[in-house]
Design an enzyme around this catalytic site. Structure first.
Site, PDB file in Angstrom:
ATOM      1  N   SER A 251     -31.682 113.081  60.276  1.00 33.11           N
ATOM      2  CA  SER A 251     -32.427 113.315  61.141  1.00 33.11           C
ATOM      3  C   SER A 251     -33.372 114.460  61.723  1.00 33.11           C
ATOM      4  CB  SER A 251     -31.158 113.253  62.465  1.00 33.11           C
ATOM      5  OG  SER A 251     -30.438 115.472  62.010  1.00 33.11           O
ATOM      6  N   LYS A 252     -33.740 115.029  62.200  1.00 33.62           N
ATOM      7  CA  LYS A 252     -34.786 116.107  62.787  1.00 33.62           C
ATOM      8  C   LYS A 252     -34.000 117.546  62.109  1.00 33.62           C
ATOM      9  CE  LYS A 252     -38.473 114.370  64.975  1.00 33.62           C
ATOM     10  NZ  LYS A 252     -38.772 113.601  63.848  1.00 33.62           N
ATOM     11  N   ARG A 253     -32.888 117.791  62.329  1.00 34.63           N
ATOM     12  CA  ARG A 253     -31.937 118.470  61.703  1.00 34.63           C
ATOM     13  C   ARG A 253     -32.671 119.226  60.122  1.00 34.63           C
ATOM     14  NH1 ARG A 253     -26.767 118.307  60.296  1.00 34.63           N
ATOM     15  NH2 ARG A 253     -26.737 116.406  60.705  1.00 34.63           N
ATOM     16  N   HIS A 254     -32.139 117.581  59.467  1.00 36.16           N
ATOM     17  CA  HIS A 254     -32.410 118.545  58.282  1.00 36.16           C
ATOM     18  C   HIS A 254     -34.191 118.919  57.897  1.00 36.16           C
ATOM     19  CE1 HIS A 254     -29.120 115.336  57.775  1.00 36.16           C
ATOM     20  NE2 HIS A 254     -28.820 116.174  57.490  1.00 36.16           N
ATOM     21  N   GLY A 255     -35.155 118.357  58.418  1.00 34.54           N
ATOM     22  CA  GLY A 255     -36.289 118.925  58.170  1.00 34.54           C
ATOM     23  C   GLY A 255     -37.077 117.416  58.712  1.00 34.54           C
TER      24      GLY A 255
END
Ligand code: GLU
Length: 495
Positions: A251-255
């Protein structure tokens, strides 16, 4: 072999979905089959045509071309679900007529209350079947009077196992008792996902459904619908999810998670495709770099892993570096061009001279950077050189000024240092004049010419600067100061 990729245009193309598209594409190409692209845009609130267009653009960029689809057409169109509503309505009507579906008048609030109640009691929420008992004639009359109603599938009574052999996961079996009467058509007249997908896959002659594992729980419902509609279900292959390095779904929080983001950061489509292919699939041996034609020849779903694939950003960066090396310089230069334009280094991207010049600069970057974006950074000194910075570095060197003066004299005598030989001649002259050699001689020169402590080899960067200076701005590039100009500006102000 007819396969399809059926994205919902509710956001950017996620790399997990791009991998689904790729595996479908590979199966189609491997079997000389047909790759169908279908846009699942019946959720009118969350979908948009602009997002659909963007998805097509990303797929094209990846090179995953389709044989049938919204733009190219085909014998089973239209290929946008929003244009196929008649088909769903007709299919729903025939199910209603045969008693395999019924109108449901339950309000969203009532359904929500029942759902919460079920969750409180720890039972899986399932529609109670309340409206199933309403006399069909009465229900039809209520609908005719304008009462809002959804259409639900009447799951055949009695317990049975709904089973299928998943190409990736093997035997999958679910009791029909856990499947509640699900919605086929929402009260507004638009189909629910499970219904539209079955009507379309059947109508489009899809033989193998390859999709993400997040849909595996939908498959038993879809199998019931195939049976009710009198179609043989296709084969199914559910791909493992894509996880981040912490083993949570990517998800977004991984990049970066979307193809568009990777593209914007300077990844090459070939590298991304190669990387995505290895997300869950293994070609058998140890190789990591698998060219597309080889991938097509070797791809089989049987070699797709069942466990989640971990997205490794470093590995992708490594792969991109390899592809920057392997692809023709003209291609890499063309793909790197947008960053040269964005930074003002190239003023006319269409100019052949500008393109050739960017290509000439490439060897200074390729091999030492991971992304196209970094190419422009690495050669920024060519265009964005500033005398004060260069001077500060030169002055920090013991014999800095002496060296720069010697080189300025040598360059003035020799003329532009257009190739390695001329450059070496200048080095010999400066060595003679200063009595210095090695780092003491070359480091101040680097500082003066690039305003940096490190960077590409001098015998490459010097001719590159001279070439840019000779081209001039009419070539569609920003002004480049020659080596002699740089050297003179450094000593002039130092005086
Ligand atoms: N529109 C669905 C999605 O994007 C397609 C699922 C399927 O392939 O059946 O998830």
């Amino acid at each position: 072999m007819r396969v399809r990729f059926a994205p919902s245009p509710t956001g950017q193309l996620h790399v997990g979905n791009a991998r689904t598209a790729l595996f479908n594409w590979l199966v189609a190409r491997r079997h000389q089959g047909t790759f169908v692209l279908r846009i699942e845009d019946t959720d009118r609130e969350r979908s948009s045509d602009a997002l659909a267009e963007a998805m097509l653009a990303e797929l094209r960029w990846l090179g995953l071309t389709w044989d049938e689809g919204p733009d190219v057409g085909g014998p089973f169109g239209p290929y946008r679900q929003s244009e196929r509503v008649d088909l769903y309505t007709r299919a729903a009507r025939s199910l209603l007529e045969r008693g395999q579906a019924y109108y449901c008048f339950c309000s969203p609030a009532e359904l929500e209350r029942a759902r919460e109640e079920a969750l409180r009691q720890g039972t899986p929420p399932r529609y109670s079947g309340r409206c199933r008992g309403i006399d069909p004639a009465e229900a039809a009359a209520r609908v005719a009077r304008g009462e809002p109603a959804a259409i639900r599938f009447a799951v055949p009574p009695g317990a049975r196992d709904i089973s299928f052999r998943d190409v990736v996961r093997g035997e999958v079996s679910v009791s029909s008792l856990v499947v509640g009467d699900f919605v086929l058509v929402r009260s507004g007249g638009l189909p629910a996902y499970n219904f539209a997908v079955v009507v379309d896959d059947a109508a489009m002659g899809i033989e193998l459904v390859i999709r993400g594992e997040d849909h595996i729980s939908n498959t038993p419902r879809q199998i019931l619908l195939y049976e009710a509609l009198g179609h043989r279900p296709p084969a199914f292959a559910h791909l493992p999810l894509v996880h981040g390095p912490d083993h949570a779904p990517l998800s977004k929080r991984h990049g970066a998670t979307s193809v568009a983001e990777f593209r914007a950061r300077g990844y090459l489509p070939e590298a991304l495709v190669n990387y995505l292919a290895l997300l869950g699939w293994s070609p058998g041996g140890d190789e990591e770099i698998v060219p597309l034609d080889e991938m097509i020849a070797r791809f089989t779903l049987e070699h797709v892993s069942r466990s989640p694939a971990v997205f490794d950003f470093d590995k992708l960066a490594w792969m991109n570096r390899q592809y920057m090396r392997m692809l023709p310089a003209s291609r890499v230069a063309a793909d790197a061009m947008p960053w040269f334009v964005a930074r003002g280094f190239v003023t006319d991207a269409a100019s052949t001279e500008a393109r050739a010049y960017v290509e000439l600069l490439l060897p200074m970057a390729v091999g030492s950077v991971d992304r196209l974006e970094e190419i422009a950074d690495r050669v920024a000194f060519v265009f964005a050189w500033q005398a004060p910075e260069a001077r500060a570095l030169v002055e920090a060197e013991e014999d800095g000024r002496k060296v720069v003066e010697a080189f300025a004299e040598a360059a003035a005598a020799i003329g532009p240092l257009v190739d390695r030989e001329t450059f070496r001649r200048a080095v010999a002259v400066a060595r003679e004049a200063t009595g210095l050699k090695g780092r003491a001689l070359l480091h101040p020169l680097r500082a003066a010419l690039t305003a940096a402590e490190s960077g590409p080899e001098l015998d490459v960067l010097v001719p590159a600067i001279e070439r840019g200076a000779a081209l001039g701005t009419s070539a569609g590039i920003a002004p480049v100061r020659s080596c002699l100009e740089r050297l003179r500006m450094v000593i002039e102000v130092a005086r």
